[in-house]
Design an enzyme around this catalytic site. Structure first.
Site, short mmCIF file in Angstrom:
data_model
loop_
_atom_site.label_atom_id
_atom_site.label_comp_id
_atom_site.label_asym_id
_atom_site.label_seq_id
_atom_site.Cartn_x
_atom_site.Cartn_y
_atom_site.Cartn_z
N ASP A 102 0.81 -1.19 -0.01
CA ASP A 102 0.08 0.11 0.03
C ASP A 102 1.13 1.37 -0.01
OD1 ASP A 102 -2.59 -0.59 -0.02
OD2 ASP A 102 -2.69 -1.05 2.27
N LYS A 154 -0.29 -0.80 -4.41
CA LYS A 154 -1.83 -0.37 -4.32
C LYS A 154 -2.11 1.01 -4.23
CE LYS A 154 -4.50 -2.43 -1.32
NZ LYS A 154 -5.49 -1.10 -0.66
N GLU A 203 -13.85 -2.52 -1.74
CA GLU A 203 -14.10 -2.90 -0.40
C GLU A 203 -15.45 -2.29 0.12
OE1 GLU A 203 -12.21 -1.75 3.92
OE2 GLU A 203 -11.13 -1.33 2.26
#
EC number: 2.1.2.11
Length: 273
Positions: free
Chosen positions: A92, A122, A191
């Site tokens: 991330d 990401k 998500e």
């Protein structure tokens, strides 16, 4: 019941993930933040290991993911990469490392890749970060997108509730997903969105869609490892399946160690030199 252990020792790549989607094979993904856990997760046959900015929560005790720094993410990523042989390692990009402008984002991305030796990055967001995504990909760095509930934007939304329930937000998410694919992203995490919406995105895109709280009709699933192992005793969202109760197991083991030390039962004669 016995678990799934792959006998395929080839390194997982972006191309292999796309091939998995094409043949209908689900993609498994979990977080890891340290060498020991990464070894275990990789050895269990995981396809993708995410060095998540959720380390801010589960490793550092912060309420949000916002405080974790670029230096801290690189530290965790280095530790994970050392423990992995097969799985793809995705890192991330933390809050503040790519939101300013595309050149700052590129510099942060290059630094993570050079120092950690990870496989991909990401980023959270769609149209608003698309130029940064393109710039990073043009530098030869694979990018995984992230849409739906975006924890780095918690102060904007104010709550971790399900996203894209209304038509306008759902249509924006679909547009953003297509933009990310067109920009060159190799996969996207969705998500906490309605399962029907996630299924639509997965059917429209050719790249893998990885869900967390996005239903079962996507191309793979990701969870935070502490959550699925039951290490966070009070965290029980609807989308989570707990595969162990390590909070209880670990508490019992540690309390027995304390008792043995207090009662002079450890070490015994066999445990001494």
């Amino acid at each position: 019941m016995a678990g799934y252990i792959s006998d395929d020792t080839r390194k997982v790549t972006t191309h292999r993930l796309v091939e998995m989607k094409q043949r209908g094979e689900r993609i498994s993904m979990l977080t890891s933040y340290d060498y020991t856990m990464a070894q275990i997760v990789d050895g269990a046959g995981m396809d993708v290991i995410l060095v998540g900015d959720s380390a801010s929560n589960v490793m550092a005790g912060n309420v949000t993911t916002l405080p974790i720094t670029l230096d801290q993410m690189i530290y965790h990523a280095k530790s994970v990469v050392r423990g992995v042989k097969r799985a793809m390692v995705v890192v991330d990009m933390p809050f503040g490392s790519y939101q300013g402008n595309e050149m700052e984002g590129l510099a942060s991305a290059i630094r993570i890749m050079k120092e950690s030796h990870a496989d991909a990055l990401k980023l959270e967001g769609g149209e608003e970060i698309i130029d940064t995504v393109k710039r990073i990909i043009s530098a030869g760095i694979p990018v995984m997108g992230h849409l739906g509930l975006m924890p780095q934007s918690i102060n904007k939304y104010g709550t971790y509730t399900v996203r894209a329930k209304d038509d306008s937000e759902a249509e924006k998410l679909i547009r953003d997903a297509h933009l990310l694919e067109e920009a060159g992203c190799f996969a996207i995490v969705l998500e906490k969105i309605p399962a029907t919406l996630a299924e639509r995105v997965a059917s429209e895109l050719t790249i893998p869609i990885i869900g967390i709280g996005a239903g079962g009709h996507v191309d793979g699933q990701v969870l935070v490892i502490q959550d699925m192992l039951g290490m966070n005793n009070g965290f029980r969202p609807r989308f989570l399946r707990r595969y162990a109760d390590l909070y209880t197991v670990m508490t019992d083991a540690i309390s027995r160690y304390v008792s043995d030390v207090k009662n002079c039962d450890f070490p015994n004669e066999k445990e001494q030199y």
